[in-house]
Structure formats: structure tokens, C-alpha cells
Design an enzyme around this catalytic site. Sequence first.
Site, PDB file in Angstrom:
ATOM      1  N   LYS A   1       0.518  -1.184   0.408  1.00  0.00           N
ATOM      2  CA  LYS A   1      -0.344   0.406  -0.266  1.00  0.00           C
ATOM      3  C   LYS A   1       1.056   1.066  -0.171  1.00  0.00           C
ATOM      4  O   LYS A   1       0.672   2.571  -0.906  1.00  0.00           O
ATOM      5  CB  LYS A   1      -0.995   0.542   1.248  1.00  0.00           C
ATOM      6  CG  LYS A   1      -1.938   0.852   1.218  1.00  0.00           C
ATOM      7  CD  LYS A   1      -3.090   1.676  -0.162  1.00  0.00           C
ATOM      8  CE  LYS A   1      -3.818   2.573  -0.010  1.00  0.00           C
ATOM      9  NZ  LYS A   1      -4.916   2.845   1.150  1.00  0.00           N
TER      10      LYS A   1
ATOM     11  N   LYS B   1      -1.310  11.035   6.512  1.00  0.00           N
ATOM     12  CA  LYS B   1      -1.141   9.813   7.464  1.00  0.00           C
ATOM     13  C   LYS B   1      -0.488   8.658   6.364  1.00  0.00           C
ATOM     14  O   LYS B   1       0.860   8.418   7.291  1.00  0.00           O
ATOM     15  CB  LYS B   1      -1.969   9.560   8.056  1.00  0.00           C
ATOM     16  CG  LYS B   1      -1.588   8.123   9.267  1.00  0.00           C
ATOM     17  CD  LYS B   1      -1.975   6.775   8.254  1.00  0.00           C
ATOM     18  CE  LYS B   1      -3.374   7.087   8.098  1.00  0.00           C
ATOM     19  NZ  LYS B   1      -3.877   5.147   6.807  1.00  0.00           N
TER      20      LYS B   1
END
Length: 292
Positions: free
Chosen positions: A177, A245
Site C-alpha cells: 500500500k 498519514k
Amino acid sequence: MAFSKENTIIGFVGTGVMGKSMAGHLLKAGFQVHVFNRTKARAEELIQMGAVWFDTISELAAKSNVIISMVGYPKDVEEVYFGANGVINNAKSGSYLVDMTTSSPILAEKIYEEALAKGLYALDAPVSGGDVGAKEARLVIMVGGDENVFKSMGPIFELVGTNVVLQGRAGAGQHTKMCNQIAIASNMLGVCEAMAYATKAGLNPKNVLKSIESGAAGSWSLSNLAPRFLENNFAPGFYVKHFIKDMTIALDSAKKMGLLTPGLELAKTLYDKLAEQGEKNSGTQVLYKLYL
């Protein structure tokens, strides 16, 4: 274990933009679904569809044999899984734990190891595809963990995604990811700059988009996010605050590996600027505002 509608109770923690649609697909497929969210109002639609609400994560974990989490930040993941009221200390032995949050690879490894010590089977399985992919059940799911556990979860993954790949051991899903987010970060710069250039050159950017999205410049962001920002639609399919984030995790991981990521660093700097301007809850396509 082969999961069927008869022997499976799915506990779903986190019913926000993504989780709501994902849990909804599981309900529509006939699975019994338990839900928990910090704000109960965000789970009301699922409750109306037949989901069972639980006031605490510990209760949900004790009453489910597959627990899926889709929350915001690594600190939220830690809260969900660890501590006296967390999943690991309350799930029944033999349960499957699947964190689909984009989180830290190191944290994914910790969940795997502590779960295994309790007789639980953990996978890290972050997704890509945004709100549209979640709604249409065609998410990309990147998985880290043991192959037998991955295969057992296959029928459930297939209800929310169309591209499901086991990438390797625990943490591999999160590392994959990060690759995805790194590619998106630099690509968003190019998408915004291209449309800004078209506008400055006196072209119709929507017509330009028709020409370039199907050629070598084509990308998901170009086809799905450029049309949104050209209509001044900055509603979140994926929040700026969550993208920051993700980029922070990717930068930290890259630094530990000794990898230079100048494109990622620039993108984060620009998104930090947007957050400071009050855009942290906007969609990532709000980057275009910096070019107006």
C-alpha cells in the site's frame, strides 16, 4: 476454515466512508455482521440493513469469528487490537483478524505475532480504490500474512474487491500500500499541473482530459479525480488528513530502508500546506486549489 454464511459472524470495526460500503456488501451477501464505530450515527444505515450494533470492541470481538477493522490512523489500529478491551484479548481462539486500514508495516507485524500467540490468525489487508471502489465492490486488496489464512478469507475478500493479491508475510500488504500511495502522490502533482496548464493555455481542460486520459498519461487519478476538481468538487473520497498519514508512514519506512523519495517529500509538503489552510477534511483532489 472455510467461511460460509452459516458458520461466520463478521465483526466490522469502523463504518466511515470506506467501511460503511464494505460492511454493506457483506450484509447484502447474507452474512451476519456486527458493527462498532466511535460515532454510532455513522452505523445507523447498516443497522437498518440488519447489522447488530455493539457498544464496545471487546463485546464485538467476543461475539464474532472474523473481525475486520477499517479505521483512520495507526494509533486507532493500536487501540482496536491491543489493551484489555482490544480485539486480541477478547476474540475467541481460532478467530480471524483482518486490518484493512492503511497503517504501519511494523504494527501489522506486531498484530500478527501477538495474535498468533493467542491462537488467532491475522492478516494486514489495506485497500485502494477510494469511495467509488468501496461502493462498487471493486477494491484492490493488498494482503500480508499466511497463505492458508489468506485462502480462507478469499470468499469474503471477493465480496468487496476484484483484485486481491497475497503479497507475502505479515506487513507485506502495508508495504504494498505504501508503494501505491507513493505512486499516487507524485501522480496527483502531474494531474493537477496538467489541468492547470490547459487552463492557462486557454484550452477547455475537460476536452483536454478526453484526449490525454486514454493515452500514455492515463491514470486512475486523471480519470476519476480531475473531473471532480474541474467541477470544484472537493468532497472526500479519500481525506487529505489520511493521505498525509499515509505519506508520513511511507517516508518513515523509506528512510529506514535508505531510499530517496523526492516526489513523495514534495507532495507531502504541499498537502501539509493544504491542511494548514483548513483542507484536511477535503478530498485529495483539493491539491488543485494550489494551482488556481
